[in-house]
Design a protein around this motif. Sequence first.
Motif, PDB file in Angstrom:
ATOM      1  N   TYR A  20       0.906  -1.239  -0.130  1.00 39.23           N
ATOM      2  CA  TYR A  20      -0.020  -0.126   0.022  1.00 39.23           C
ATOM      3  C   TYR A  20       0.768   1.055   0.068  1.00 39.23           C
ATOM      4  CZ  TYR A  20      -4.391   2.640   0.462  1.00 39.23           C
ATOM      5  OH  TYR A  20      -5.292   3.462   0.411  1.00 39.23           O
ATOM      6  N   LEU A  21       0.593   2.212  -0.998  1.00 38.15           N
ATOM      7  CA  LEU A  21       1.012   3.610  -0.803  1.00 38.15           C
ATOM      8  C   LEU A  21      -0.150   4.488  -1.132  1.00 38.15           C
ATOM      9  CD1 LEU A  21       4.245   3.532  -3.001  1.00 38.15           C
ATOM     10  CD2 LEU A  21       4.050   3.828  -0.481  1.00 38.15           C
ATOM     11  N   PRO A  22      -0.192   5.870  -0.496  1.00 36.40           N
ATOM     12  CA  PRO A  22      -1.316   6.714  -0.841  1.00 36.40           C
ATOM     13  C   PRO A  22      -1.107   7.250  -2.341  1.00 36.40           C
ATOM     14  CG  PRO A  22       0.327   7.633   0.584  1.00 36.40           C
ATOM     15  CD  PRO A  22       0.695   5.961   0.650  1.00 36.40           C
ATOM     16  N   LEU A  23      -1.190   6.609  -3.338  1.00 38.72           N
ATOM     17  CA  LEU A  23      -0.668   7.076  -4.602  1.00 38.72           C
ATOM     18  C   LEU A  23      -1.597   8.204  -4.939  1.00 38.72           C
ATOM     19  CD1 LEU A  23      -0.182   3.574  -6.227  1.00 38.72           C
ATOM     20  CD2 LEU A  23       1.547   5.052  -5.978  1.00 38.72           C
ATOM     21  N   ALA A  24      -2.791   8.251  -4.563  1.00 39.00           N
ATOM     22  CA  ALA A  24      -3.900   9.101  -5.106  1.00 39.00           C
ATOM     23  C   ALA A  24      -3.327  10.413  -4.288  1.00 39.00           C
ATOM     24  CB  ALA A  24      -5.296   8.790  -4.744  1.00 39.00           C
ATOM     25  N   LEU A  25      -2.581  10.357  -3.317  1.00 38.83           N
ATOM     26  CA  LEU A  25      -2.502  11.633  -2.631  1.00 38.83           C
ATOM     27  C   LEU A  25      -0.891  12.178  -2.924  1.00 38.83           C
ATOM     28  CD1 LEU A  25      -3.660  10.578   0.768  1.00 38.83           C
ATOM     29  CD2 LEU A  25      -5.070  11.879  -1.076  1.00 38.83           C
ATOM     30  N   MET A  26      -0.170  11.570  -3.716  1.00 41.03           N
ATOM     31  CA  MET A  26       1.115  11.834  -4.169  1.00 41.03           C
ATOM     32  C   MET A  26       1.414  12.878  -5.106  1.00 41.03           C
ATOM     33  SD  MET A  26       2.619   7.852  -3.322  1.00 41.03           S
ATOM     34  CE  MET A  26       4.379   8.352  -3.352  1.00 41.03           C
TER      35      MET A  26
ATOM     36  N   MET B 152     -11.385   4.988 -16.529  1.00 42.20           N
ATOM     37  CA  MET B 152     -12.013   5.923 -15.292  1.00 42.20           C
ATOM     38  C   MET B 152     -11.141   5.872 -13.976  1.00 42.20           C
ATOM     39  SD  MET B 152     -14.209   5.271 -12.450  1.00 42.20           S
ATOM     40  CE  MET B 152     -14.927   6.503 -11.513  1.00 42.20           C
ATOM     41  N   LEU B 153     -10.688   4.844 -13.749  1.00 45.60           N
ATOM     42  CA  LEU B 153      -9.988   4.819 -12.446  1.00 45.60           C
ATOM     43  C   LEU B 153      -8.707   5.283 -12.515  1.00 45.60           C
ATOM     44  CD1 LEU B 153     -11.189   1.268 -11.409  1.00 45.60           C
ATOM     45  CD2 LEU B 153     -11.782   3.216  -9.987  1.00 45.60           C
ATOM     46  N   ILE B 154      -7.974   5.010 -13.537  1.00 45.48           N
ATOM     47  CA  ILE B 154      -6.602   5.635 -13.800  1.00 45.48           C
ATOM     48  C   ILE B 154      -6.906   7.221 -13.941  1.00 45.48           C
ATOM     49  CG2 ILE B 154      -4.809   6.100 -15.173  1.00 45.48           C
ATOM     50  CD1 ILE B 154      -4.760   2.886 -16.193  1.00 45.48           C
ATOM     51  N   GLY B 155      -7.850   7.777 -14.566  1.00 43.94           N
ATOM     52  CA  GLY B 155      -7.953   9.131 -14.841  1.00 43.94           C
ATOM     53  C   GLY B 155      -8.230  10.023 -13.497  1.00 43.94           C
ATOM     54  N   ARG B 156      -8.984   9.048 -12.333  1.00 48.31           N
ATOM     55  CA  ARG B 156      -9.154   9.519 -11.390  1.00 48.31           C
ATOM     56  C   ARG B 156      -8.292   9.739 -10.563  1.00 48.31           C
ATOM     57  NH1 ARG B 156     -10.693   8.018  -6.178  1.00 48.31           N
ATOM     58  NH2 ARG B 156     -12.529   8.321  -5.285  1.00 48.31           N
ATOM     59  N   ILE B 157      -7.344   8.623 -10.346  1.00 46.03           N
ATOM     60  CA  ILE B 157      -6.011   8.710  -9.334  1.00 46.03           C
ATOM     61  C   ILE B 157      -5.127   9.905 -10.220  1.00 46.03           C
ATOM     62  CG2 ILE B 157      -4.061   7.605  -8.944  1.00 46.03           C
ATOM     63  CD1 ILE B 157      -5.670   4.982  -8.705  1.00 46.03           C
ATOM     64  N   ALA B 158      -4.999  10.004 -11.391  1.00 46.35           N
ATOM     65  CA  ALA B 158      -4.154  10.982 -11.915  1.00 46.35           C
ATOM     66  C   ALA B 158      -4.492  12.355 -11.535  1.00 46.35           C
ATOM     67  CB  ALA B 158      -4.235  10.958 -13.766  1.00 46.35           C
ATOM     68  N   ARG B 159      -6.002  12.566 -11.681  1.00 43.49           N
ATOM     69  CA  ARG B 159      -6.505  13.950 -11.401  1.00 43.49           C
ATOM     70  C   ARG B 159      -6.212  14.357  -9.991  1.00 43.49           C
ATOM     71  NH1 ARG B 159     -10.670  12.343 -14.752  1.00 43.49           N
ATOM     72  NH2 ARG B 159     -11.827  11.847 -12.792  1.00 43.49           N
ATOM     73  N   SER B 160      -6.489  13.128  -9.153  1.00 46.31           N
ATOM     74  CA  SER B 160      -6.100  13.306  -7.598  1.00 46.31           C
ATOM     75  C   SER B 160      -4.627  13.842  -7.215  1.00 46.31           C
ATOM     76  CB  SER B 160      -6.418  12.015  -6.923  1.00 46.31           C
ATOM     77  OG  SER B 160      -6.225  12.325  -5.679  1.00 46.31           O
ATOM     78  N   THR B 161      -3.696  13.229  -8.154  1.00 46.90           N
ATOM     79  CA  THR B 161      -2.358  13.709  -8.080  1.00 46.90           C
ATOM     80  C   THR B 161      -2.156  15.005  -8.138  1.00 46.90           C
ATOM     81  OG1 THR B 161      -1.502  12.821  -9.927  1.00 46.90           O
ATOM     82  CG2 THR B 161      -1.678  11.206  -8.297  1.00 46.90           C
ATOM     83  N   MET B 162      -2.661  15.849  -8.906  1.00 49.64           N
ATOM     84  CA  MET B 162      -2.574  16.874  -9.491  1.00 49.64           C
ATOM     85  C   MET B 162      -3.367  17.952  -8.812  1.00 49.64           C
ATOM     86  SD  MET B 162      -3.310  16.239 -13.534  1.00 49.64           S
ATOM     87  CE  MET B 162      -2.127  15.011 -14.525  1.00 49.64           C
ATOM     88  N   ARG B 163      -4.060  17.679  -7.568  1.00 47.87           N
ATOM     89  CA  ARG B 163      -4.800  18.467  -6.855  1.00 47.87           C
ATOM     90  C   ARG B 163      -3.776  19.212  -5.815  1.00 47.87           C
ATOM     91  NH1 ARG B 163      -9.680  14.751  -4.872  1.00 47.87           N
ATOM     92  NH2 ARG B 163     -10.586  14.747  -7.163  1.00 47.87           N
ATOM     93  N   ARG B 164      -3.858  20.593  -5.743  1.00 46.21           N
ATOM     94  CA  ARG B 164      -2.923  21.025  -4.679  1.00 46.21           C
ATOM     95  C   ARG B 164      -3.285  20.651  -3.156  1.00 46.21           C
ATOM     96  NH1 ARG B 164      -2.274  27.552  -5.447  1.00 46.21           N
ATOM     97  NH2 ARG B 164      -0.573  27.025  -4.143  1.00 46.21           N
ATOM     98  N   ARG B 165      -2.117  20.629  -2.402  1.00 50.54           N
ATOM     99  CA  ARG B 165      -2.590  19.892  -1.067  1.00 50.54           C
ATOM    100  C   ARG B 165      -1.537  20.966   0.068  1.00 50.54           C
ATOM    101  NH1 ARG B 165      -2.779  15.435  -3.984  1.00 50.54           N
ATOM    102  NH2 ARG B 165      -4.664  14.376  -3.756  1.00 50.54           N
TER     103      ARG B 165
END
Length: 353
Positions: A140-146, A340-353
């Motif tokens: 496990y890695l928080p890939l969607a948050l990286m 759809m799932l890859i696109g979802r994770i890719a968009r998540s990695t691009m969000r500013r945190r």
Amino acid sequence: MTVYETIKADPVSGAIPDDKAMLRAAVELTRDIATARPGIYWPDMLVSAAVGYGALAGAILLDNPWAELACAAVAVLALYRALLFIHELTHIHRDALPGFRFAWNLLVGIPMLIPSFMYEGVHTLHHARTRYGTVEDPEYLPLALMKPWSLPMFLLVAVLLPIGLLIRSAVLVPLGAIIPPLRRLVWSRASALSINPAFERRAPEDDFARMVFWQELGCSAWAIALLASTQWLGWRPLLIAIAVVSVTAVFNQLRTLVAHLWQNEGEAMTVTAQYLDSVNVPPPGLWAELWAPVGLRYHATHHLLPSMPYHALPEAHRRLAAHCGAGSTYDRASYPGMAMLIGRIARSTMRRR
């Protein structure tokens, strides 16, 4: 973003209370299909391996580029399916399929330099109630948050995997036999199919240590033979085989990328939260059977029922979906497909945190 994606985009909290009715139904509705059937396991594994190696031979021996490419594509899909039985080996009872583990290692694990010990004793940690999604989870890695660059790097590791496996078995393991510190390093850091770089593996013990010894010996002998074969066969056969394994590894890495939502930041999760952080890609889509074979298109259901044999997961999903109904907790883990799932994770990695 579609309404469907918007609903699914909400983060999964590890503190989600367990849906006890769903967990109880998962057990009660599937008791009669929970036995591994040798008549399915053996032919599936053997035919997949035979088709894979036959197609690989065609890719190496044929002169027509298009025929070579077609054979290589078949080899990737068939060997990928054969390799994924390593997942079943970690879950089925040791006595459920006599001889299957040995045969799989002899025909698939050792020739592909991915023996079963690389997953056994590792994958079960991923299913441990208190480890899933934490720093102690090897898978496990928080890939969607990286960061955005993390996803290309995640795939690059897979591209280089066959070269790393060759170096490991042909060079590092033999050297480790005479250099104990190197042996300990290779075991702790390069002997598990894990994605968590912080994971360090404990030394094997007793019967498992003996199994590891024979599997390592087989892999080292085979890897050395492969490199030696270039002296009279040239590099072409080995390079084609490396390319096929590399694409196979990328397929598996893409499947891994969409097996979970990868949103947990290290907190312990309830079983229901773990389920909702996992992914089902049920029918009617057909492609999922190619990129997530051997039951892995029902990965969320698998996290509810880890010991359920792969051939029973479609029926388990059908029963649970019918029992729980649309909009239920169970239904929330189903998604339409990989893109759809890859696109979802890719968009998540691009969000500013």
